[in-house]
Structures are given as structure tokens and as C-alpha cells.
Design a protein around this motif. Structure first.
Motif, PDB file in Angstrom:
ATOM      1  N   ASN A 124      22.627 -26.424 -15.775  1.00  3.23           N
ATOM      2  CA  ASN A 124      21.468 -25.686 -16.243  1.00  3.23           C
ATOM      3  C   ASN A 124      21.831 -25.112 -17.597  1.00  3.23           C
ATOM      4  O   ASN A 124      22.856 -24.463 -17.716  1.00  3.23           O
ATOM      5  N   LYS A 132      20.211 -23.674 -21.617  1.00 11.74           N
ATOM      6  CA  LYS A 132      19.133 -23.506 -22.567  1.00 11.74           C
ATOM      7  C   LYS A 132      19.338 -24.518 -23.682  1.00 11.74           C
ATOM      8  O   LYS A 132      20.467 -24.832 -24.044  1.00 11.74           O
ATOM      9  N   LYS A 134       3.789 -22.277  -5.509  1.00 10.52           N
ATOM     10  CA  LYS A 134       4.917 -21.555  -6.108  1.00 10.52           C
ATOM     11  C   LYS A 134       4.538 -20.134  -6.515  1.00 10.52           C
ATOM     12  O   LYS A 134       5.382 -19.376  -6.979  1.00 10.52           O
ATOM     13  N   LEU A 193       8.844  -9.978 -14.674  1.00  9.81           N
ATOM     14  CA  LEU A 193       9.773 -10.810 -13.895  1.00  9.81           C
ATOM     15  C   LEU A 193       9.107 -12.115 -13.459  1.00  9.81           C
ATOM     16  O   LEU A 193       9.769 -13.126 -13.251  1.00  9.81           O
ATOM     17  N   SER A 194       7.775 -12.081 -13.316  1.00 12.79           N
ATOM     18  CA  SER A 194       7.077 -13.208 -12.708  1.00 12.79           C
ATOM     19  C   SER A 194       6.540 -14.227 -13.707  1.00 12.79           C
ATOM     20  O   SER A 194       6.092 -15.304 -13.322  1.00 12.79           O
ATOM     21  N   SER A 195       6.561 -13.883 -14.997  1.00 17.41           N
ATOM     22  CA  SER A 195       6.012 -14.804 -15.986  1.00 17.41           C
ATOM     23  C   SER A 195       6.341 -14.316 -17.381  1.00 17.41           C
ATOM     24  O   SER A 195       6.333 -13.111 -17.635  1.00 17.41           O
ATOM     25  N   ILE A 247       5.519 -11.863  -8.066  1.00 17.08           N
ATOM     26  CA  ILE A 247       6.921 -12.236  -8.140  1.00 17.08           C
ATOM     27  C   ILE A 247       7.066 -13.542  -8.935  1.00 17.08           C
ATOM     28  O   ILE A 247       8.035 -13.734  -9.656  1.00 17.08           O
ATOM     29  N   ASN A 248       6.100 -14.454  -8.780  1.00 12.60           N
ATOM     30  CA  ASN A 248       6.087 -15.668  -9.591  1.00 12.60           C
ATOM     31  C   ASN A 248       4.647 -16.098  -9.783  1.00 12.60           C
ATOM     32  O   ASN A 248       3.896 -16.183  -8.810  1.00 12.60           O
ATOM     33  N   ASP A 249       4.230 -16.289 -11.021  1.00 10.59           N
ATOM     34  CA  ASP A 249       2.849 -16.654 -11.300  1.00 10.59           C
ATOM     35  C   ASP A 249       2.718 -18.135 -11.586  1.00 10.59           C
ATOM     36  O   ASP A 249       3.088 -18.605 -12.655  1.00 10.59           O
ATOM     37  N   ILE A 304      12.810 -17.487  -8.451  1.00  9.02           N
ATOM     38  CA  ILE A 304      11.600 -17.309  -9.265  1.00  9.02           C
ATOM     39  C   ILE A 304      11.502 -18.485 -10.230  1.00  9.02           C
ATOM     40  O   ILE A 304      12.153 -18.504 -11.276  1.00  9.02           O
ATOM     41  N   PRO A 305      10.685 -19.504  -9.906  1.00  2.03           N
ATOM     42  CA  PRO A 305      10.634 -20.736 -10.703  1.00  2.03           C
ATOM     43  C   PRO A 305      10.315 -20.520 -12.176  1.00  2.03           C
ATOM     44  O   PRO A 305      10.840 -21.240 -13.018  1.00  2.03           O
ATOM     45  N   ASN A 306       9.467 -19.558 -12.508  1.00  6.08           N
ATOM     46  CA  ASN A 306       9.111 -19.364 -13.918  1.00  6.08           C
ATOM     47  C   ASN A 306      10.264 -18.875 -14.771  1.00  6.08           C
ATOM     48  O   ASN A 306      10.284 -19.086 -15.982  1.00  6.08           O
ATOM     49  N   ASP A 318      14.088 -18.295 -16.406  1.00 11.98           N
ATOM     50  CA  ASP A 318      15.157 -19.198 -16.829  1.00 11.98           C
ATOM     51  C   ASP A 318      16.292 -19.163 -15.813  1.00 11.98           C
ATOM     52  O   ASP A 318      17.032 -20.128 -15.658  1.00 11.98           O
ATOM     53  N   ALA A 345      15.428 -11.465 -12.573  1.00 10.84           N
ATOM     54  CA  ALA A 345      14.977 -12.655 -13.301  1.00 10.84           C
ATOM     55  C   ALA A 345      15.418 -12.526 -14.746  1.00 10.84           C
ATOM     56  O   ALA A 345      15.381 -11.441 -15.320  1.00 10.84           O
ATOM     57  N   ALA A 389      20.836 -19.112 -15.026  1.00 13.52           N
ATOM     58  CA  ALA A 389      20.128 -19.539 -16.239  1.00 13.52           C
ATOM     59  C   ALA A 389      20.991 -20.428 -17.119  1.00 13.52           C
ATOM     60  O   ALA A 389      20.502 -21.042 -18.061  1.00 13.52           O
TER      61      ALA A 389
END
Lengths: 238, 262, 232
Positions: free
Chosen positions: A58, A60, B52, B85-87, B140-142, C25-27, C29, C44, C141
């Protein structure tokens, strides 16, 4: 004298000790601290004689001259376009490199690339202050007009492209899709058949999740065959 | 934020009755509800995942003085935070307009207007003391459709709640002791957001679909299918016909979603 | 009055149950969740990204910015009013200081690495749980790190040194010191050290020795969580 503490293809995490002794040389995400070689990132080990290389799983994106990237136009000035390529700095397309054709000064730049347009461009220069210049002059470099953009981790790009493009060619052929993989992890996909386009998307996401697996190419081939039908694959070889 | 190429693609795919992720136009993503995720501290809590998109909601109860014009009633106070934190689109700071809209039009309006909670049952002593139900929802995640996820999470958290022990004489709440009494719900209000893109209607949009939106209508329905709340968003106008169609879709989906709570 | 048995029955060097998971948290890094007892922290990481406003930018190296927040329903009594408090701002700052030593911020001049820490449930040891989760999120990340950072709250209750102070112990009105410690586990270099209460130098030495051992356990759980993502 020295002791290797890991073997080829091992998965390691930051802080893991890879080797003890001055015999070994660190590369990639591995570094030397005194006598020891330590992992600095989550990654896969590749041992080549005395060279211990850590390939991060992973990472950047770090822009390099010569990279082909996909980006989104974020700002337009009199002199060019600022493009978001997913890096902490925006990249810049100067007027003179905006197109294969000559763009006169005072031209309406929005007519070429508008806000939020996605473009495929080459990185021509990365300054030491991390300022990035792009060029649209080159084969295949253009504004994208149809299709979708997905983002994958840039560390997985080599796996998605494959040796000499073998993986991505297989996906393109078997799903009848056009795909451009930017080095920055932005991927453009377009298929005339939306069902097959989704198969291509899923295949790419699968590679991203399983980039560390051995035999991934066969796994993806099987996945594609199941989804699209072996008939399709056979047709390509005729 | 408008993404030209992706928005165009979303629209073109919809012409072929196709969505970016292959779902049908009236199909929700997989929904998971987890109860009691924070119940050492909260009186009730729930975590909801829609695909998600992930949100968490918690209930705290306090005792306060009822409003003078409703001396025999308690009340609810709803708060939504869209966490950075979510976006990468959300910033730190005071509640944004978007989070206030969600708190007011989805959480508060859904519960209040549906009369899901009998506020009179929250009264402890007329004119002097009543329960205040504090509802807090966090993203938490958008990945799109926070509205419906928050509606489901807050409903689940309310269903999960138990009143803490209240000593009337000492006028103190003992939060460490929960009673067996929960919040009585006469209705289960469920919001369903329907998006209009060109001339097609979809439910449960992902982020890419939200960015291609023309207009949206969040329709909250109760157990017998009646509508108790509406909220239109987006800068494209809706025709009467549009509204009818969207309400039909939302009523049908509301019924299906209600089964998640059995 | 000697402290002979811990309120919750644990041994003096026993941690509560710990668990960790990354990529939650997929969004983001990078992201992680860390639980210790009933304390649940999620972190996150977003970045490196452009730092606004411009005057905060450092032209020589990147800025690490930690934002710590407790959810309103996460406290053990009344609801916590949303928004930053002095305490949360302090914790954000010490979290930055605890994590900076393992990062090479010189790689990202002018940029910011944003770390967001949220507490879903609090039951003592919150700032340590936050730092532990944040270190995991940074590793997730892909930031090159000299080591992970692991944190634990050690306490002195009357005459005993205890590991992973519980809420009851934190609230103890007799002789008590609460000592959150964060370390880079490989070298045991200390990146966070705070104390509330009295302790002698010899007690402090014992505290650090005890912290070292406890942190080994947390380090293992962190590493396993990072590896687990790729073992399927």
C-alpha cells in the motif's frame, strides 16, 4: 556473517526485523539500522542473493517523470490547467503542452479541457519542490469522454498491468473493454456492454485486493472465464 | 461536486437500465445492522452498513424540565455529525448545512411526525420533569445514501435502548444501572431516498450516483405505509408524476426494509 | 492502605482483552480500530494532502495533524456535548508528538497528513487506544515508518504498579497516579509520557519497565492486524 530472518514472498509489517548483519543490502521499503535491516512498510519480501527488497503493498503515489497518469481538471488559468492526480500537489499542463495542435495565447482554454474533465497525460517534469508538469502531446493522451474512473492503490498498478502488459491485455480482451491504467492509480474503463464492463471493474478490484497472491494471473483468468464465458476467450485465439 | 465523465456514464448506463455496480434500479445494497455496539456508555446504540456506507448512532437519556406549552411531554433532540474521518469531503468544525438537514429532516422529523414515540409517556412529573431522548448519529464511511443509513441506525438505536435508573427523590440518574424498560415505539419510521437522474429513478445511490443526481426525494413511511415526512433535494425540479412514482417506490422499499427489524 | 487486589480482579500486570483490525474505513488512505477492554477507538488517515490555510504550511517538511474526538454517547455518564474541548485538543497535540518520531515528514513538504481519532466507547485508556489505532492507520496507509507506536496507561495505586488502568482505578480517591506511556517497541524509545499524581523515581523506573512488557503485547496485536489483511 549474518542471519536472514525472512524468506522470499514473506509478508512483513513496519518494525519487522528482516536480517541481522552487514552482509545484506536493503532496498525498497527496507532500511538499515545499525546491524539490522528493518521493514518500514507493509509489504512483500523479495530476496535476491544479498539484496532484501521490500515491495510495499500500500503506498501513496509518488510522481515520476515519464509516468502516464489520469487526472481531473481542477482549475484553469490563462496559462494552462491545474490537474488533480491524487497527490498533495496539483499537476500543471502549460499552454504549450496542452495539445498536439497549436493553442494560441488568449484562446478559451475551457474549450479544450473543462473543469472536472478527466485527461490522460504524461509527466514531463517533477521539480525538487514537487511541482509537477504534464503534457498532452503524445499518442493516446487526450480528454476522456465516456466510461468510468475507479481509483486503486498506486502500489498495485504494476500488478494490474502485469509483465509486459499481460494482465491488463487479458482483461481487455476477455471483456471487450478499453482500459487505461494511470501510474497514479486512476483507472479508466469503458465497455460497450455494461455487464462486461462491470466484470472488468471487478477483476481489477480483485487484483488490487490480492496483489500479493502467487498465481494471481491464473486466478483472474479463471474468474474472467467464469464471468464472461470461455467461448469468448476461445474466439480471441482463432 | 459534478464529475462530468462519471455522471455521463451513470446516465448512459441508466438508459440501458443498468447501474455502475450492476444493481437493479430499485435495489438496495446489502444492509447489516449491529445492535449495542456502544452500550457500556450509551443507553442504546446501533451500527448500520449499507454497502460500504457505515454509520453509528447512540442514544443518551437525560431528565429535564418540559417546555411550558407541553408540560406533560418529554422530547427528542437529534444531532448528526458528518465526520471528516468518513470522507475527504467533510471538514472538521461546527455542523455543516448537510448534517443539520439530515438531523432535522431525517431523524427528528421522521420520529416526531410519525408519533413513533408517545412524548406523554416520557413525562415524569407534569410541569417539572420529563425524559429527553438525545439521538446522535455519526458517519463512519460515506459511500452514498447517508440519509437512509442514518434513518435506519437511529431507529435501531432507539429499539436497542433501555432507560437508566432514575431516583426521583434525589433527582439523579444512575447511568451505570439500566432498567428493563425500553422506549416504546408505536411506529418504525423508515426513510427511503429516491434519486431522479434524467428520467430514471434509483434507490440507495452510491457516491458516484449522488454526484450525477438531478433531484432527490427522501420519503419516510410508517408501518402501514403512510407517509410521515418528505424532503426534496437537488436543483432539478420534480413533476407531480415524478413525486407519485418516487413515493410509490419508497413505500414499497420501506416495507421491505421494515423486515430487517423483525 | 495497600492495594492487594485489583477492583476488577485482574493481575497487576494483566491487560484487558485487546483486539485490532485495519482497513475498516474504505474512503480513508489508511484506517484501524483498536479495542482495549470496553474502550473502542477508530482512526483514519487522509494524506498527504494540501494544507489549508496556506500560512500553516511548512516548506521544509509535512505537518502531522491529529484530531481526537469522543462521540457524544461514548462517555460513562451524561452525554458529552459535541465539539472540541480543551482536553480533546491537548490529546490531539500529544498524539501528534507521540507519532511524529516514526514518520519522515521531510518527504511531504508543504503537505498535511490528517489523522482523525474517534472514540465510540470510553472506559479508561482512551488516549493510549487512540494513539495505538492511529499508528496502525498510518502503517495501513503505507507511510514508511521507523517502527509502530504502541501506547498503554500504567498506574500506581497506593503501593502497586498496575498495567492498563481501569476506570475505577482512574477514579480512585486514595493515592493514585495515572501514567500514559507510548513507545516505539523495537527500541523502547518513549514518545509519550504523562503523569497525573505522585510517584517516586524508583516507582517511575518500575512503571517504564512494566510499560515495556505490556507494550510488547500490544505491538504483537498491531502487527498481526496488519498482516491479517493479506493472509487470506
Amino acid at each position: 556473517m549474518g542471519e536472514l530472518k525472512v524468506k522470499d514472498k514473506d509478508i512483513v509489517v513496519p518494525g519487522d526485523e528482516l536480517a541481522d548483519g552487514m552482509d545484506f543490502l536493503p532496498a525498497g521499503g527496507a532500511f538499515r539500522e545499525g546491524d539490522k535491516i528493518i521493514a518500514s512498510q507493509v509489504g512483500v519480501i523479495s530476496v535476491n542473493g544479498r539484496l532484501i527488497k521490500l515491495v510495499p503493498l500500500n503506498a501513496k503515489y509518488t510522481p515520476k517523470k515519464g509516468d502516464m497518469v489520469i487526472g481531473k481538471v481542477a482549475a484553469i488559468t490563462n496559462n494552462g490547467w491545474f490537474v488533480d492526480i491524487g497527490y498533495s500537489n496539483e499537476a500543471f499542463i502549460p499552454l504549450r503542452d496542452g495539445s498536439m495542435e497549436y493553442i494560441p495565447k488568449g484562446a478559451d482554454l475551457v474549450q479544450y479541457y473543462d473543469y472536472n474533465d478527466y485527461v490522460v497525460a504524461d509527466i514531463t517534469r517533477v521539480s525538487k519542490d514537487k511541482e509537477i508538469d504534464l503534457s498532452m502531446k503524445g499518442p493516446g493522451l487526450r480528454k476522456l469522454s465516456e466510461g468510468r474512473i475507479i481509483k486503486v492503490n498506486s502500489a498495485k498498478v504494476p500488478r494490474i498491468i502485469g509483465k509486459q502488459g499481460s494482465m491488463i491485455s487479458m482483461i481487455k480482451q476477455m471483456t471487450d473493454c478499453r482500459v487505461i491504467v494511470g501510474q497514479n492509480g486512476y483507472v479508466w474503463i469503458y465497455g460497450v456492454d455494461p455487464v462486461k464492463e462491470l466484470v472488468a471493474v471487478d477483476a481489477i478490484k480483485r487484483i488490487e485486493e490480492r496483489a500479493h497472491i502467487h498465481g494471481l494471473t491464473d486466478e483472474i483468468k479463471t474468474y474472467l472465464e467464469n464471468k464472461v464465458g470461455v467461448k469468448n476467450a476461445v474466439q480471441q485465439t482463432i | 461536486m459534478n464529475d462530468n465523465i462519471i455522471a455521463t456514464h451513470v446516465t448512459n448506463l441508466l438508459d440501458k437500465e443498468f447501474r455502475l455496480d450492476g444493481r437493479k434500479l430499485d435495489q438496495f445494497r446489502d444492509i447489516k445492522i449491529e445492535y449495542g455496539v456502544s452500550n457500556k456508555s450509551a443507553e442504546g446504540s446501533a451500527l448500520v452498513k449499507v454497502g460500504k456506507t457505515e454509520v453509528v448512532a447512540g442514544i443518551k437519556m437525560e431528565v429535564g424540565t418540559p417546555y411550558p406549552d407541553n408540560p406533560d411531554e418529554g422530547t427528542i433532540i437529534a444531532n448528526v455529525e458528518l465526520l471528516p474521518l468518513s470522507s475527504s469531503e467533510f471538514e472538521s468544525g461546527p455542523p455543516s448545512v448537510k448534517s443539520i438537514e439530515l438531523a432535522r429532516s431525517v431523524v427528528d422529523r421522521g420520529i416526531r411526525e410519525s408519533k413513533a414515540i408517545d412524548f406523554k409517556k416520557l413525562c415524569i412529573k407534569k410541569g417539572e420533569k420529563s425524559w429527553i431522548i438525545l439521538i446522535d448519529a455519526y458517519s463512519i464511511n460515506d459511500d452514498g445514501n447517508l440519509a437512509d443509513a442514518i434513518g435506519l441506525a437511529t431507529l435501531a438505536a432507539i429499539k436497542d435502548s433501555k432507560f437508566p435508573k432514575y431516583d426521583e427523590k434525589a433527582e439523579k440518574i444512575d447511568y451505570s444501572e439500566k432498567t428493563k424498560k425500553g422506549i416504546e415505539l408505536k411506529e418504525s419510521p423508515i426513510p427511503v431516498t429516491v434519486l431522479k437522474i434524467k428520467n430514471k429513478f434509483i434507490v440507495d445511490p452510491t457516491l458516484d450516483e449522488e454526484n450525477a443526481m438531478g433531484a432527490r426525494l427522501t420519503i419516510t413511511t410508517v408501518d402501514d405505509g403512510r407517509i410521515c415526512a418528505l424532503q426534496k433535494g437537488g436543483d432539478v425540479p420534480l413533476t407531480e408524476d415524478d413525486v407519485e412514482k418516487m413515493v410509490e417506490i419508497a413505500t414499497k422499499k420501506g416495507k421491505e426494509l421494515r423486515k430487517l427489524f423483525k | 492502605m495497600p492495594y492487594n487486589k485489583r477492583f476488577d480482579g485482574r493481575k497487576f500486570d494483566e491487560l484487558r482483552e485487546i483486539s485490532a483490525e485495519v482497513g475498516v474505513i474504505p474512503n480513508a488512505d489508511g484506517s484501524a480500530r483498536f479495542k482495549i477492554g470496553k474502550t473502542i477507538a477508530i482512526a483514519a488517515v487522509y494524506g498527504p494532502r494540501v494544507l489549508h490555510p496556506k500560512f500553516l504550511q511548512n516548506p521544509i517538511k509535512g505537518v502531522l495533524r491529529c484530531n481526537y474526538n469522543m462521540m457524544s454517547f461514548s462517555g460513562s455518564g451524561e452525554r458529552v456535548r459535541p465539539g472540541p474541548s480543551r482536553r480533546s485538543k491537548e490529546i490531539g497535540l500529544i498524539s501528534e508528538k507521540a507519532l511524529e518520531p516514526v514518520l519522515d515528514l521531510g518527504e511531504f513538504p508543504g503537505a498535511v497528513i490528517d489523522v482523525f481519532i474517534e472514540l465510540l466507547q470510553t472506559d479508561a485508556g482512551t488516549r493510549c487506544a487512540g494513539i495505538t489505532a492511529a499508528a496502525l492507520a498510518l502503517a495501513d496507509a503505507g507511510f514508511p515508518m521507523k517502527d509502530l507506536v504502541s501506547a498503554i496507561a500504567i498506574g500506581r495505586i497506593e503501593d502497586k504498579i498496575v498495567v492498563d488502568v481501569s476506570k475505577e482505578e482512574e477514579d480512585y480517591e486514595g493515592g493514585m497516579a495515572d501514567i500514559p506511556v507510548a513507545m516505539m517497541p523495537r527500541t523502547n524509545e518513549i514518545t509519550l509520557l504523562q503523569m497525573d499524581g505522585f510517584a517516586t523515581l524508583s516507582e517511575l523506573k518500575e512503571v517504564l519497565k512494566t510499560a515495556k512488557k505490556a507494550i510488547e503485547q500490544i505491538y504483537k496485536v498491531q502487527k498481526d492486524a496488519l498482516r491479517e489483511r493479506y493472509l487470506k
